[in-house]
Design an enzyme around this catalytic site. Structure first.
Site, short mmCIF file in Angstrom:
data_model
loop_
_atom_site.label_atom_id
_atom_site.label_comp_id
_atom_site.label_asym_id
_atom_site.label_seq_id
_atom_site.Cartn_x
_atom_site.Cartn_y
_atom_site.Cartn_z
N GLU A 63 -12.01 42.29 16.72
CA GLU A 63 -12.68 43.12 15.71
C GLU A 63 -14.20 42.95 15.78
OE1 GLU A 63 -8.63 41.78 14.22
OE2 GLU A 63 -10.39 40.83 15.13
N TRP A 184 12.86 32.17 52.25
CA TRP A 184 12.56 32.75 50.95
C TRP A 184 13.75 33.61 50.55
CZ3 TRP A 184 8.58 31.00 48.28
CH2 TRP A 184 7.50 30.45 48.96
N ARG A 198 2.60 33.28 36.57
CA ARG A 198 1.89 32.00 36.42
C ARG A 198 0.55 32.20 35.73
NH1 ARG A 198 2.70 29.34 42.44
NH2 ARG A 198 4.96 28.92 42.28
N ASP A 214 10.32 20.46 47.73
CA ASP A 214 9.56 21.63 48.18
C ASP A 214 8.06 21.42 48.27
OD1 ASP A 214 11.98 22.96 48.22
OD2 ASP A 214 11.71 23.86 46.24
N GLU A 270 9.86 26.67 36.38
CA GLU A 270 10.20 27.04 37.76
C GLU A 270 11.03 25.96 38.44
OE1 GLU A 270 7.58 29.02 40.44
OE2 GLU A 270 6.07 29.34 38.89
#
Length: 348
Positions: A63, A184, A198, A214, A270
């Protein structure tokens, strides 16, 4: 989805300007936390329309931003209507109260999407406007605003961050092959979309097992946006790419309370199937985000989406509601939210 009836006194222009305010808020989504991402449209009596949106922390609220830009352009804001997605604030923080700024500027009508549940506001902004003789209309496109501000509203109501559980799976519901390989599952477009997610979350969370297996970075690389706070359940090995990160242990509720108390509004989980199951079975997921690839591992020896005990019968299955679905390249992006029939704590 059935549209809610219009609040009394609402017209087509109110909804048109609220849609514009929603679009303005979306543009600053990644830059305002821990403040809410708010859009405001100032419709002046002379027909000029001025846009405003929340600045990064310490800067103008939506505002005040609209008023500042209107005055800089030489617009007369006396008698103007302000259309804002969230109730104007009524307290002194890093900036003065927006309700007072609207009153002092001579705005005569304020149209609001939803009231602010923050204890420092909680209707006081609306009361201050009405006490000053400003006409106030609340509830315009409230459903759309609630969805856009869900992480902020949830945090202010519960003290905990909004939790999105991100999953990627084959058509037969596998997140990894029997040898543990998972890269993948999905294609390039889906992976880019994860980076956008993300950027829109304050924190991203994985288990220490995922870090060891990983060695993910968990940063934002494929889109423009800030890196989230990286949170590891357990201990991340020295030299892991996830560093610097926050390492937490204990009950998941305690982890979320800690993050919420630190000003984290939203968490993107994740982690692997074990962490995913832990959040799901504890009924701590507010939004499920599933990327489904047109691939089949073709057996029952791959890793499932959720690793742990499930519902013993179909009658006990957790049931949600599809809120959106989209094709990303060859993959599908599915969002599932809570449904009135879902059972708290249910496993499915």
């Amino acid at each position: 989805m059935t549209e809610a009836p219009r609040p009394p006194g609402v017209n087509d222009d109110d909804e048109r300007w609220m849609r514009r305010a929603l679009a303005l808020a979306a543009q600053v989504r990644t830059r305002t936390s821990p403040n809410p991402w708010v859009g405001c449209v100032l419709v002046c009596a002379d027909g000029r329309v001025v846009d405003g949106a929340t600045s990064p922390p310490g800067g103008h609220h939506a505002e005040a931003d609209a008023l500042r830009q209107a005055l800089a352009a030489g617009a007369d804001v006396g008698g103007a209507t302000a259309v804002t997605t969230l109730e104007p604030c009524s307290h002194h923080g890093r900036t003065p109260p927006c309700a007072d700024a609207l009153i002092d500027a001579g705005v005569t009508r304020v149209v609001v999407g939803v009231a602010d549940p923050d204890p420092q506001v909680a209707g006081r902004g609306l009361d201050r406007l009405e006490a000053a003789g400003v006409e106030v209309t609340v509830g315009v496109l409230a459903g759309d605003v609630e969805r856009q501000l869900a992480p902020y509203l949830h945090h202010r109501r519960t003290g905990r961050p909004w939790v999105t559980l991100k999953l990627a799976a084959t058509l037969d519901g596998r997140t990894a092959a029997p040898d543990g390989s998972s890269r993948w599952i999905t294609g390039d477009e889906a992976r880019t979309d994860v980076h956008r997610e993300r950027a829109e979350h304050d924190a991203v969370l994985v288990g220490a097992g995922t870090v060891r297996a990983d060695d993910p970075e968990l940063t934002v690389r494929r889109v423009d946006g800030p890196d989230p706070l990286r949170v590891v359940l357990g201990s991340a090995p020295e030299g892991a790419r996830v560093h610097p990160c926050l390492q937490l242990s204990g009950e998941l509720v305690e982890v979320l309370d800690h993050l919420g108390g630190s000003g984290v509004l939203s968490v993107l989980v994740e982690g692997g199937p074990t962490v995913a199951h832990a959040f799901h079975s504890a009924d701590l997921v507010d939004r499920y985000l599933l990327y489904l690839a047109p691939a089949l591992l073709g057996g029952d020896d791959g890793r499932p989406v959720l690793a742990g005990p499930g519902a013993p019968t179909m009658a006990d299955a957790w049931r949600g509601r599809f809120t959106s679905f989209e094709r990303l390249g060859d993959d599908l992006r599915l969002e599932v939210g809570r449904a009135p029939t879902s059972r708290p704590g249910g496993v499915g």
